[in-house]
Design an enzyme around this catalytic site. Structure first.
Site, mmCIF file in Angstrom:
data_model
loop_
_atom_site.group_PDB
_atom_site.id
_atom_site.type_symbol
_atom_site.label_atom_id
_atom_site.label_comp_id
_atom_site.label_asym_id
_atom_site.label_seq_id
_atom_site.Cartn_x
_atom_site.Cartn_y
_atom_site.Cartn_z
ATOM 1 N N LYS A 26 -1.863 -11.200 2.840
ATOM 2 C CA LYS A 26 -0.975 -10.411 1.971
ATOM 3 C C LYS A 26 -0.517 -11.265 0.793
ATOM 4 O O LYS A 26 -0.527 -10.830 -0.359
ATOM 5 C CB LYS A 26 0.288 -9.979 2.744
ATOM 6 C CG LYS A 26 0.150 -8.769 3.619
ATOM 7 C CD LYS A 26 1.555 -8.381 4.125
ATOM 8 C CE LYS A 26 1.488 -7.534 5.366
ATOM 9 N NZ LYS A 26 2.801 -7.282 5.973
ATOM 10 N N GLU A 44 -3.176 -6.825 17.303
ATOM 11 C CA GLU A 44 -2.052 -7.378 16.537
ATOM 12 C C GLU A 44 -1.052 -8.031 17.497
ATOM 13 O O GLU A 44 -0.350 -8.970 17.135
ATOM 14 C CB GLU A 44 -1.373 -6.276 15.700
ATOM 15 C CG GLU A 44 -0.455 -6.822 14.624
ATOM 16 C CD GLU A 44 -0.048 -5.776 13.583
ATOM 17 O OE1 GLU A 44 -0.518 -5.835 12.427
ATOM 18 O OE2 GLU A 44 0.753 -4.893 13.926
ATOM 19 N N GLU A 76 0.832 -1.210 0.000
ATOM 20 C CA GLU A 76 0.000 0.000 0.000
ATOM 21 C C GLU A 76 0.863 1.255 0.000
ATOM 22 O O GLU A 76 0.625 2.200 -0.749
ATOM 23 C CB GLU A 76 -0.893 0.030 1.258
ATOM 24 C CG GLU A 76 -1.944 -1.056 1.329
ATOM 25 C CD GLU A 76 -1.464 -2.301 2.056
ATOM 26 O OE1 GLU A 76 -0.257 -2.631 1.979
ATOM 27 O OE2 GLU A 76 -2.299 -2.970 2.685
ATOM 28 N N GLY A 120 6.590 -2.291 14.589
ATOM 29 C CA GLY A 120 5.794 -1.311 13.837
ATOM 30 C C GLY A 120 4.780 -0.599 14.716
ATOM 31 O O GLY A 120 4.633 0.615 14.667
HETATM 32 O O1 F6P Z 1 1.005 -5.990 8.031
HETATM 33 C C1 F6P Z 1 1.119 -5.558 9.351
HETATM 34 C C2 F6P Z 1 2.275 -4.603 9.493
HETATM 35 O O2 F6P Z 1 3.473 -5.304 9.381
HETATM 36 C C3 F6P Z 1 2.210 -3.837 10.796
HETATM 37 O O3 F6P Z 1 2.716 -4.536 11.862
HETATM 38 C C4 F6P Z 1 2.991 -2.615 10.439
HETATM 39 O O4 F6P Z 1 2.795 -1.574 11.362
HETATM 40 C C5 F6P Z 1 2.438 -2.323 9.070
HETATM 41 O O5 F6P Z 1 2.261 -3.598 8.485
HETATM 42 C C6 F6P Z 1 3.264 -1.447 8.191
HETATM 43 O O6 F6P Z 1 4.537 -1.980 7.975
HETATM 44 P P1 F6P Z 1 5.721 -1.102 7.417
HETATM 45 O O7 F6P Z 1 5.968 -0.010 8.426
HETATM 46 O O8 F6P Z 1 6.880 -2.032 7.278
HETATM 47 O O9 F6P Z 1 5.299 -0.510 6.108
#
Ligand code: F6P
Length: 540
Positions: free
Chosen positions: A508, A366, A224, A280
């Site tokens: 994903k 999470e 995204e 994260g």
């Molecule tokens: O898909 C979940 C996740 O890994 C979260 O834990 C994290 O905050 C988010 O996606 C965004 O990840 P990134 O900061 O690596 O883009």
């Protein structure tokens, strides 16, 4: 306590709690009648935060048994291991050290002062954290002073944070919560969803010459975020007639993967880093907080860290029975595992905290939405609850009906500030009066008038009340750290890894397979295949 062999159900305290849960439910009003000290004894203060947990379905015996459960669990050793930087995120072999990011006042946490028993900080790690914080301060100060110029020489007026999950929710919530301190001439925007309508409608109103994009991603691989960043790059290129806009001063990357940000083409001088031991959902304290520092200023950002640090010290040093995160966690365990409540509501009586429930959903669900114990065996008890909520008084006119008269037991956290500089006394009195009335009414209930059973309020419904003096950056930091540690305590008792998130990977991967038309995996179920065919026919 050996975490591999530990199972909470086998502890004497768990078994006692199971028996206590079989008794008639605690009648809270009767408890208050019988025990004049209940409100005071079931309250804990930490700096400018007060937690009143007296309106809960506990008596002193249950409370003692819950504390015994904490003592019989690996909590204390696990807490030391976390603060000590041990690899407690076992599935990823990583330390969990967001607490190291907010160690801003050494006098609070040094063993030499005798004030804390907290492990001393690794000097190399501390130096790296300080270097990253200096960089965040330098950049945010420069942008706030109007000295960070776009490619046509104009100062920045709009900052767009592109990120998702922890790279979005914390910064967005903090900027909104701390609006009192926001820079008057800088507008902050947050883009997370891959839904193009979001980014396109935001960009439409911006001037590319005065816009700065922060691409925030721990991994710098998130679908995204990278697609939204690519759309922003194209927008800059067309508006400013630029080539390779992402190498210009309009783009900053914040990441734990310098390598991936460089490969993406971001200028090496415009990459802010943080360590991979920052999860994260715990990253707002790190360079990911750049948008917060731009909005409220680096000094207020520092105050936010200081508030979190004071909660860290409280959590590490205070005996379990007067430890605020421990109390909130134990109450949650009581409802979740013994009274079979499935959800937990967070209801801030402060509109600026309206993103708190969404933020806590990631933090709690999470972290503790897990089925495997640390020993690799499935757990035989419920883990993290479903967390939800919305601000009061708005929620009162929506879902409070269910809280008062529905069939589910929903423990609630009410959150408020005693003072609000952005409100006035008339509004604030009404706001606080409503919050107090709800907690009291949920507990007291009311008998139905003759012939009107629909007006019966069963009552005896539990809630915590958390009051901060004001919504300062410091108190906000303490509030978020309080919930982080609550989640940690529950994870320790349930013996799960609160720091990985493998549950999000399968979806994903399947999305990628669908998008790539990849048929190499297991064959697609017929429902999804039919939906795909329907879309193929209808997308014009
Ligand atoms: O898909 C979940 C996740 O890994 C979260 O834990 C994290 O905050 C988010 O996606 C965004 O990840 P990134 O900061 O690596 O883009």
């Amino acid at each position: 306590m050996d975490q591999i062999n530990y199972c909470p159900r086998k502890t004497a305290a768990w078994q006692q709690l199971e028996q206590l849960a079989q008794r008639r439910p605690v009648d809270m009003l009767a408890q208050f009648e019988a025990d004049r000290n209940r409100a005071a004894d079931f309250s804990i203060s930490c700096d400018e935060l007060l937690l009143d947990f007296s309106k809960n379905l506990i008596d002193r015996e249950i409370w003692r048994a819950l504390l015994a459960l904490a003592e019989q669990s690996p909590l204390v050793a696990h807490r030391r291991a976390m603060f000590n930087g041990e690899l407690i995120n076992t599935s990823e072999q990583r330390a969990v050290l967001h607490t190291a990011l907010r160690r801003v006042d050494e006098s609070l946490s040094s063993t030499s002062s005798g004030s804390s028993d907290r492990p001393t900080e690794d000097p190399q790690r501390a130096a790296e954290v300080q270097q990253q914080r200096r960089e965040l301060t330098r950049i945010s100060d420069k942008i706030r002073a109007g000295d960070w110029l776009g490619s046509t020489g104009k100062s920045i007026t709009d900052v767009v944070n592109i990120g998702i999950g922890g790279s979005d929710l914390g910064p967005k919530m903090a900027c909104q919560a701390l609006a009192e301190y926001a820079h008057p001439n800088l507008k902050m925007h947050f883009i997370a969803n891959v839904d193009g309508a979001e980014i396109l409608s935001i960009l439409r109103h911006l001037d590319a010459e005065t816009t700065l994009v922060i691409v925030a991603s721990k991994t710098f691989t998130t679908q995204e975020t990278l697609l939204n960043a690519a759309t922003a790059i194209t927008w800059f290129e067309s508006k400013l007639n630029l080539r390779n806009a992402h190498t210009s001063q309009h783009f900053i990357a914040v990441t734990a993967s310098r390598k991936n940000a460089l490969a993406y083409g971001i200028d090496r001088r415009q990459i802010l880093e943080f360590a991979d031991w920052v999860g994260g959902r715990y990253s707002l304290w790190s360079s990911i907080g750049l948008s917060i520092a731009i909005s409220i200023g680096s000094q207020n950002f520092h105050q936010m860290l200081a508030g979190a640090q004071s909660m860290d010290e409280h959590f590490f040093n205070t005996p379990l029975r007067t430890n605020m995160p421990v109390a909130m966690a134990l109450l949650g365990v009581w409802y979740n595992n013994f009274l079979r409540a499935q959800s937990h509501a967070v209801i801030p009586y402060c509109e600026r905290l309206n993103l708190l429930p969404a933020y806590l959903q990631q933090l709690d669900m999470e972290s503790n939405g897990k089925t495997m114990a640390l020993n690799g065996q499935p757990v035989e008890y419920a883990t993290g609850p479903i967390l939800w909520g919305q601000t009061g008084t708005n929620g009162q006119h929506a879902f409070f009906q269910l809280l008062h008269q529905g069939t589910h037991c929903v423990p609630i956290d009410f959150i408020a500030t005693a003072n609000d500089a952005l409100s006035n006394i008339t509004h604030h009195r009404v706001l606080l009066g409503n919050m107090l009335a709800q907690g009291s009414a949920l507990m007291a209930g009311q008998a139905a008038p003759e012939g009107q059973p629909h007006r019966h309020y069963r009552g005896n419904k539990p809630s915590n009340t958390l009051i901060m003096d004001r919504l300062t950056a410091k108190n906000f930091g303490a509030l978020i750290a309080l919930y982080e540690h609550k989640v940690f305590v529950q994870g320790s008792i349930w013996n799960i890894n609160s720091f990985d998130q493998w549950g999000v990977e399968l979806g994903k991967n399947m999305a990628n397979q669908i998008l790539d038309n990849d048929n190499s995996g297991p064959s697609m179920d017929t429902s999804t295949a039919a939906l795909l065919a329907h879309l193929a026919k209808n997308i014009c």
